[in-house]
Each structure stands twice: as C-alpha cells, then as structure tokens.
Motif scaffolding. Sequence first.
Motif, PDB file in Angstrom:
ATOM      1  N   SER A 114      52.848  42.325  22.202  1.00 13.68           N
ATOM      2  CA  SER A 114      53.099  41.100  21.449  1.00 13.68           C
ATOM      3  C   SER A 114      53.767  41.420  20.128  1.00 13.68           C
ATOM      4  N   ASP A 115      54.767  40.615  19.783  1.00 15.36           N
ATOM      5  CA  ASP A 115      55.472  40.762  18.509  1.00 15.36           C
ATOM      6  C   ASP A 115      55.541  39.388  17.830  1.00 15.36           C
ATOM      7  N   TYR A 116      54.707  39.190  16.793  1.00 20.82           N
ATOM      8  CA  TYR A 116      54.689  37.941  16.053  1.00 20.82           C
ATOM      9  C   TYR A 116      54.948  38.197  14.569  1.00 20.82           C
ATOM     10  N   ARG A 117      55.848  39.137  14.294  1.00 19.35           N
ATOM     11  CA  ARG A 117      56.199  39.423  12.900  1.00 19.35           C
ATOM     12  C   ARG A 117      57.088  38.343  12.301  1.00 19.35           C
ATOM     13  N   GLY A 118      57.697  37.509  13.152  1.00 20.45           N
ATOM     14  CA  GLY A 118      58.467  36.379  12.658  1.00 20.45           C
ATOM     15  C   GLY A 118      59.945  36.625  12.489  1.00 20.45           C
ATOM     16  N   ALA A 119      60.380  37.886  12.546  1.00 15.86           N
ATOM     17  CA  ALA A 119      61.796  38.184  12.305  1.00 15.86           C
ATOM     18  C   ALA A 119      62.484  38.832  13.496  1.00 15.86           C
ATOM     19  N   ALA A 120      61.759  39.064  14.588  1.00 21.53           N
ATOM     20  CA  ALA A 120      62.328  39.700  15.782  1.00 21.53           C
ATOM     21  C   ALA A 120      63.106  40.962  15.412  1.00 21.53           C
ATOM     22  N   LEU A 121      62.395  41.907  14.819  1.00 21.47           N
ATOM     23  CA  LEU A 121      63.028  43.125  14.315  1.00 21.47           C
ATOM     24  C   LEU A 121      63.246  44.174  15.392  1.00 21.47           C
ATOM     25  N   GLY A 122      62.618  44.000  16.544  1.00 20.33           N
ATOM     26  CA  GLY A 122      62.775  44.956  17.636  1.00 20.33           C
ATOM     27  C   GLY A 122      61.678  46.006  17.655  1.00 20.33           C
ATOM     28  N   TRP A 123      61.491  46.624  18.828  1.00 18.53           N
ATOM     29  CA  TRP A 123      60.447  47.629  18.997  1.00 18.53           C
ATOM     30  C   TRP A 123      60.748  48.503  20.211  1.00 18.53           C
ATOM     31  N   THR A 124      60.046  49.617  20.304  1.00 18.76           N
ATOM     32  CA  THR A 124      60.137  50.495  21.473  1.00 18.76           C
ATOM     33  C   THR A 124      58.731  50.784  21.989  1.00 18.76           C
ATOM     34  N   LEU A 125      58.606  50.924  23.301  1.00 19.18           N
ATOM     35  CA  LEU A 125      57.342  51.299  23.928  1.00 19.18           C
ATOM     36  C   LEU A 125      57.563  52.601  24.680  1.00 19.18           C
ATOM     37  N   GLN A 126      56.707  53.590  24.413  1.00 17.51           N
ATOM     38  CA  GLN A 126      56.841  54.904  25.024  1.00 17.51           C
ATOM     39  C   GLN A 126      55.497  55.367  25.580  1.00 17.51           C
ATOM     40  N   VAL A 127      55.542  56.420  26.394  1.00 10.65           N
ATOM     41  CA  VAL A 127      54.320  57.006  26.924  1.00 10.65           C
ATOM     42  C   VAL A 127      54.453  58.524  26.939  1.00 10.65           C
ATOM     43  N   ARG A 128      53.318  59.194  26.785  1.00  7.03           N
ATOM     44  CA  ARG A 128      53.287  60.658  26.806  1.00  7.03           C
ATOM     45  C   ARG A 128      52.043  61.114  27.569  1.00  7.03           C
ATOM     46  N   GLN A 129      52.220  62.036  28.497  1.00  9.65           N
ATOM     47  CA  GLN A 129      51.079  62.628  29.203  1.00  9.65           C
ATOM     48  C   GLN A 129      50.660  63.873  28.437  1.00  9.65           C
ATOM     49  N   GLU A 130      49.405  63.902  28.009  1.00 13.27           N
ATOM     50  CA  GLU A 130      48.962  64.949  27.095  1.00 13.27           C
ATOM     51  C   GLU A 130      48.612  66.262  27.791  1.00 13.27           C
ATOM     52  N   MET A 131      48.243  66.199  29.053  1.00 14.47           N
ATOM     53  CA  MET A 131      47.846  67.410  29.772  1.00 14.47           C
ATOM     54  C   MET A 131      47.987  67.169  31.266  1.00 14.47           C
ATOM     55  N   GLN A 132      47.978  68.240  32.028  1.00 14.53           N
ATOM     56  CA  GLN A 132      48.021  68.112  33.485  1.00 14.53           C
ATOM     57  C   GLN A 132      46.679  67.568  33.973  1.00 14.53           C
ATOM     58  N   PHE A 133      46.660  66.966  35.172  1.00 16.09           N
ATOM     59  CA  PHE A 133      45.398  66.543  35.774  1.00 16.09           C
ATOM     60  C   PHE A 133      44.498  67.764  35.909  1.00 16.09           C
ATOM     61  N   SER A 141      40.890  74.381  38.677  1.00 14.20           N
ATOM     62  CA  SER A 141      40.652  73.405  37.612  1.00 14.20           C
ATOM     63  C   SER A 141      41.854  72.558  37.226  1.00 14.20           C
ATOM     64  N   GLN A 142      43.037  72.818  37.797  1.00 15.10           N
ATOM     65  CA  GLN A 142      44.229  72.076  37.393  1.00 15.10           C
ATOM     66  C   GLN A 142      45.139  71.834  38.589  1.00 15.10           C
ATOM     67  N   LEU A 143      45.723  70.640  38.656  1.00 21.51           N
ATOM     68  CA  LEU A 143      46.656  70.311  39.728  1.00 21.51           C
ATOM     69  C   LEU A 143      48.060  70.752  39.317  1.00 21.51           C
ATOM     70  N   ASN A 144      48.308  72.037  39.432  1.00 19.51           N
ATOM     71  CA  ASN A 144      49.594  72.589  39.014  1.00 19.51           C
ATOM     72  C   ASN A 144      50.745  71.919  39.758  1.00 19.51           C
ATOM     73  N   GLY A 145      51.759  71.491  39.012  1.00 17.79           N
ATOM     74  CA  GLY A 145      52.942  70.895  39.611  1.00 17.79           C
ATOM     75  C   GLY A 145      52.827  69.423  39.942  1.00 17.79           C
ATOM     76  N   ALA A 146      51.661  68.803  39.699  1.00 17.71           N
ATOM     77  CA  ALA A 146      51.506  67.376  39.972  1.00 17.71           C
ATOM     78  C   ALA A 146      52.354  66.568  38.991  1.00 17.71           C
ATOM     79  N   VAL A 147      53.053  65.539  39.489  1.00 14.35           N
ATOM     80  CA  VAL A 147      53.953  64.733  38.652  1.00 14.35           C
ATOM     81  C   VAL A 147      53.647  63.255  38.831  1.00 14.35           C
ATOM     82  N   LEU A 148      53.428  62.599  37.723  1.00 18.05           N
ATOM     83  CA  LEU A 148      53.218  61.151  37.699  1.00 18.05           C
ATOM     84  C   LEU A 148      54.574  60.465  37.560  1.00 18.05           C
ATOM     85  N   SER A 149      54.838  59.456  38.423  1.00 21.26           N
ATOM     86  CA  SER A 149      56.124  58.741  38.401  1.00 21.26           C
ATOM     87  C   SER A 149      55.895  57.244  38.292  1.00 21.26           C
ATOM     88  N   LEU A 150      56.743  56.575  37.491  1.00 20.07           N
ATOM     89  CA  LEU A 150      56.683  55.131  37.297  1.00 20.07           C
ATOM     90  C   LEU A 150      58.031  54.536  37.692  1.00 20.07           C
TER      91      LEU A 150
END
Length: 267
Positions: A114-133, A141-150
């Motif tokens: 939601s953006d209700y700043r009143g001036a429509a200044l624009g924004w960006t949405l990003q994501v970061r995966q912090e560690m492997q599964f 203990s780790q799923l080496n090579g596993a890749v999440l895709s959207l």
Amino acid sequence: MKKSWLMSTVLLFSLGVSSVGQKTVHAENSRQTDGHITFTGDYDDEGIQDPEHPENETDPGESPGTSGKLRIDFVPQFNFTGHNKISDTDTVYPVNAQLFHDETAARGNFIQVSDYRGAALGWTLQVRQEMQFQNANTANSQLNGAVLSLDKSWTNSTQDKAAAPTVSKEVIRLDNIGATYNLAEAASGKGYGTWSISFGASNDNPLGLDSTLTPKVDAESQPMLDSSFGNKQMQENSAITLSVPGATKKDPVTYSTVLTWILAELP
C-alpha cells in the motif's frame, strides 16, 4: 532521503512427510468568513484484499507487515510441506497455494503493498533468500543446489489499472543465495493505493489467466487437508517451485530457509 522497509519470513519444505484543505469565501464589502468540511474514517486502512477480486476483503491469516503510508500489508508463507518423496532424480516441487479463513477460494501466493503518501512517488519491491534450505539437526543438513523460482506474476487493485506497478514477465530464479531480486516497481505517478503482486492464479481470476492451482492429494489419491484453514483441501501452485537436484543428499525431515522482503522508496 530514500527509505526502505525489510521483513523476513520462514519457508518450510518437508521430505517423507486524499487530503482536505481550507477554503476562504469572500463576501461583499471585503468581509471574510471561513468554510469548513470534516471527513471521518481512515481511507488508507484497506485490510487484506482478495488478490483476484480486490473489492472484497479477506482473511489469509497472520503475516508480518510494516507500518506507515508506504508499507507491506501481507507477505506469503512459501510452504512446500506435503507428500514429498525422497528422490535420486532432479525433482521440481510446487508450493502450497494461499488458503483463507473465510469463503475465499484458494489463490496464487501474493504480496500486498500500500502507498498512501499522497504524491505517488514510486517504490520498488524486492526479495532476498538469506540461506539455503537447511536443518541443523540432521546428517544431510542442507539441500545443496536447491533453487526457489517465482513465475507468472501479475498485479491487481481497485485503482486504475494504468497506475499498476511493473512486474517481471520472466521466471525469477533465486539461484544466488544472499542476492536481491526485483519483484515489482512502481514508477513515479504509479503504484498509489493498495496493490497485490500475485504469482499464479485460480480459475476465478479476472484476466482469464491460465490456472496454476491443482488440488493436492496423498499417495492414496485422497485429499490433503490443512487443519490451519478449517480442513480445506490444500492446493499446489505451479507458479512457485523448489527444484532439488537428484544428487543432493536428503533426509526425511523438514528443511527451512528465510526470505527477506524489501520495500523501498524510489530515489
């Protein structure tokens, strides 16, 4: 100064289991009187909207969020829990689709901004995966090579569609752990109001998009039910997947990772 808001969510994967101004009115003989108008209600408290029919409010359950006029209202929990067999071949696992605590049918997984700043200044949405599964309490203990895709991202809102943020038409592969990936960008003059950014859709979507949802069943072809959502049948969403190499050693446990969602003002 550019500002950004961050939040983190945990992903699970199981194997083997308008403003108001004051107006001055000039009377004859140059005498002055004041005119006033008062509005009540909080126009920017929209709640969580059905991503496919945003005129309807819905209840997808608790989610971390940020506060303020520019904010993240809702982020999904990407869970891959269910009937996932250990395999020695390369395998792609679809995520569990978003369920709701009301009569809303299953939807593609979505983020609400939601953006209700009143001036429509624009924004960006990003994501970061912090560690492997991973799971520290098991031998492998780790799923080496596993890749999440959207994939198959699209936007929706009760606002004018000409003000929609831009989303990627390509598959977003989080194949570089710790790297930041762009999910959506609202240029200056766009992205005002409340918007959902969805990955995948149901048959009920208003744009006629191909459905990415499939009812989830167990090894005996019986419906898999989610007790967290009143025993509704779980759905798979093929727009979000986790690919795991067959050569990766796996144990029959739950592996998890952390995603950080970043909403930032445009410079």
